[in-house]
Structures are given as C-alpha cells and as structure tokens.
Design an enzyme around this catalytic site. Structure first.
Site, PDB file in Angstrom:
ATOM      1  N   LYS A  52      30.514  50.255  38.282  1.00  0.00           N
ATOM      2  CA  LYS A  52      31.135  51.268  37.423  1.00  0.00           C
ATOM      3  C   LYS A  52      30.865  50.944  35.953  1.00  0.00           C
ATOM      4  O   LYS A  52      30.576  51.826  35.151  1.00  0.00           O
ATOM      5  CB  LYS A  52      32.634  51.361  37.714  1.00  0.00           C
ATOM      6  CG  LYS A  52      32.888  52.092  39.028  1.00  0.00           C
ATOM      7  CD  LYS A  52      34.277  51.937  39.613  1.00  0.00           C
ATOM      8  CE  LYS A  52      34.306  52.564  41.016  1.00  0.00           C
ATOM      9  NZ  LYS A  52      35.526  52.318  41.761  1.00  0.00           N
ATOM     10  N   GLN A  96      41.168  49.738  40.698  1.00  0.00           N
ATOM     11  CA  GLN A  96      40.353  49.557  41.909  1.00  0.00           C
ATOM     12  C   GLN A  96      41.242  49.245  43.118  1.00  0.00           C
ATOM     13  O   GLN A  96      42.056  48.324  43.072  1.00  0.00           O
ATOM     14  CB  GLN A  96      39.347  48.418  41.668  1.00  0.00           C
ATOM     15  CG  GLN A  96      38.356  48.221  42.783  1.00  0.00           C
ATOM     16  CD  GLN A  96      37.404  49.413  42.949  1.00  0.00           C
ATOM     17  OE1 GLN A  96      36.845  49.908  41.977  1.00  0.00           O
ATOM     18  NE2 GLN A  96      37.223  49.864  44.171  1.00  0.00           N
ATOM     19  N   ASP A 119      40.334  59.289  39.137  1.00  0.00           N
ATOM     20  CA  ASP A 119      40.097  59.215  40.577  1.00  0.00           C
ATOM     21  C   ASP A 119      40.720  60.419  41.295  1.00  0.00           C
ATOM     22  O   ASP A 119      40.455  60.647  42.471  1.00  0.00           O
ATOM     23  CB  ASP A 119      40.761  57.942  41.159  1.00  0.00           C
ATOM     24  CG  ASP A 119      39.764  56.810  41.337  1.00  0.00           C
ATOM     25  OD1 ASP A 119      38.560  57.099  41.465  1.00  0.00           O
ATOM     26  OD2 ASP A 119      40.207  55.647  41.368  1.00  0.00           O
TER      27      ASP A 119
END
Ligand code: NAP
Length: 282
Positions: A52, A96, A119
C-alpha cells in the site's frame, strides 16, 4: 481458451488516472494523504502494508505509517484513530485487518470517521452501499466491477453467483452486482447442491479462500470466472479456482496472481483521492 482478465493492466489504468488527478490537486496546493495502521507483526499484513505504501508513492499520495506493537491496547489504537480523524493532512485511514484477538475490530472500524473510511467498512458506509448512495466502495468488490467494465462485460440481467458472504468481499460484491441489475445468488458453506447453482452462473465470483475449491464441473461453458481467493499451496500463491482446467471452458477468467489482487490496492488509491476531493469541496 478463456480470455484472461488482466488485473495488472486494469489497475495500471486506474492508478494512472489517480496519479493525474493527484497531480492536478497538488497544483492547487491540495495534498492527498493516507494513514495506514498496522498492529503487530503478522507477515502477510506487513506485505500488504508495504504494498500500500509503494502504491501511494507511485501515485503521489503521501502515506503515514503507524506500526504498533502487538500489545497495543484497544484504547490506545482508538485514541490514535481519533487523532488522525482530525488531522487535515490525512484524508483516508486504514487499519490493517486482522487485529490481535484482544482488540474488537468492529469498535475500531466504528472509530474511523466515515469520511475517511477508505476501506468502506464503517457501518454508515455499509448502509450507504445497501441504499446505493455511496461515496466509497469496498476495495476488492469495486475492483472486480472495474475489471468487468474495462473488458466491456455487461452485468445487467446476468445470473451472478457469489460464493462467500464475508462483510469485506462476498456481501458487498453481491450488492454491487445487484446495483448493476445482475440477478444475484449468494452461496456459503451451508449452501446445498452448490455446483447446480454455480453451473447456472454467467458471472461466477469465488471468495472462499480454499485452493482448488472451484473445479471445471462447477462452471458453465463461456462463464466469466472471477477468482478472489488468495491461498498458499506448496508455498505458491494461488486462488480458489482450478485455473488450468477452468480456463479451457470459461469465457473469461482472472488469474492469481495478477487478477483481483492488484485491483484492491488501485481502488484504495482511488478511494483516498475521492476522500480528499470531498474533504476539499471538489
Ligand atoms: P472469509 O471471511 O473466510 O469467507 C469465506 C466464505 O467462504 C464464507 O462466507 C464461507 O461460508 C464460504 N465458504 C467456506 N467454505 C465453503 C464451502 N465449502 N462452500 C461454499 N462456501 C464456503 O474470507 P474472505 O475475507 O471473504 O476472503 C475470501 C478469500 O479472498 C480469501 O482467500 C482471502 O485471502 C481472499 N481475499 C483476496 C483479496 C484480494 O485482494 N485479492 C481481498 C480480500 C480477500 P460461511 O459464511 O458459511 O462460513
């Protein structure tokens, strides 16, 4: 032989578009920033976080990394998120997953500002997806829709079968296909006669997480087969789909690696750009 749906190619085109828009914003003095939080030292999560960061660098998004000890408490993590929620340099926040067992994932996701939830896991963004009134879409399902669009694969009226009902892949995938007027069936571990259902699919998405799960007898000739699975088999990365046998009968197929995986990160970059544009009134 099937046509390969090349996720590297599609993700490059999306990332190029993001890079151009990030550069244009920068000319107006607007920077785009993504905060990525990693708790603990799970090796797979470390790879995802590194990927990322590299993607951010490639498109001109500033990345802020927070690598926290595995013993970090839930309160400490939420306190960091609250600080990032009010940091103007941070447009998107990603924590994460999975988190260590002592931390409640839902509580952490709920702490992220919905406007920075790139997300699209926050309950208010999930609700907006249900209503079809969304700003961010979850990265993996949205990436799959990008692939279908890129290759001109029409969804409307098609029989779409999604195997898997997780909150991050299966359920939102089904919803996005429904928004595009697909006729959607969701299958899971309690589904009876799975192969009878999958053999009717024009578009078949496998998000199970088991190597060799989808075999040729489960697929209709000419179907579009999307393999979300990321599994290790004999030390090698592979999907759910028996690629060699299914690629002889499917119309289109995504490979692993090089299919859905690269799209997930490209959509994350695009979501971060969208967040920055909204936060700056663009
Ligand atoms: P998950 O939460 O473990 O969900 C797996 C789903 O598969 C569950 O809904 C489960 O049903 C279903 N399932 C398991 N065995 C089955 C069976 N025998 N028949 C039918 N359905 C069955 O996994 P996930 O997070 O959705 O991820 C799925 C896979 O995608 C994993 O390999 C993951 O690594 C990969 N992934 C890839 C990306 C990417 O960027 N490429 C992104 C995210 C995830 P129940 O609900 O009944 O248990």
């Amino acid at each position: 032989m099937s046509k390969i749906l090349d996720g590297k190619l599609v993700s490059k085109s999306l990332k190029d578009k993001v890079a151009q828009e990030v550069a244009a914003l920068s000319e107006d003095g607007i920077t785009v920033g993504l905060a990525v939080i990693l708790v603990g030292d799970d090796p797979a999560s470390q790879i995802y976080v590194n990927n990322k960061k590299n993607a951010c660098d490639a498109v001109g998004i500033k990345s802020f990394e927070y690598r926290l000890d595995a013993n970090t408490t839930q309160d400490e993590l939420i306190s960091l998120i609250k600080t990032l929620n009010s940091d103007k340099d941070v447009n998107g926040i990603l924590c994460q997953l999975p988190l260590p067992n002592h931390i409640d994932e839902q509580a952490v996701i709920a702490a992220i500002s919905p406007q920075k939830d790139v997300d699209a896991f926050h309950i208010s963004n999930v609700g907006r997806i249900m209503l079809g009134n969304f700003e961010f879409l979850p990265c993996t399902p949205a990436g799959i829709i990008h692939i279908l669009d890129f290759y001109g694969i029409d969804i409307e009226g098609k029989n779409c079968v999604v195997i898997g009902r997780s909150n991050i892949v299966g359920k939102p995938m089904a919803m996005l296909l429904l928004h595009r007027n697909g006729t959607v069936t969701i299958c899971h571990s309690k589904t009876k006669c799975l192969s009878e259902i999958t053999r009717n699919a024009d578009i078949l998405v496998s998000a199970v997480g088991k190597a060799g799960f989808l075999t040729a007898d489960m697929v209709k000739k000419g179907a579009v087969v999307i393999d979300v699975g990321m599994n290790r088999y004999n030390g090698k990365l592979c999907g759910d789909v028996c690629f060699e046998e299914i690629s002889k009968i499917a119309g289109y197929i995504t490979p692993v690696p090089g299919g859905v995986g690269p799209m997930t990160i490209a959509v994350l970059m695009n979501n971060t750009l969208t967040a920055a544009k909204i936060q700056n009134g663009r």
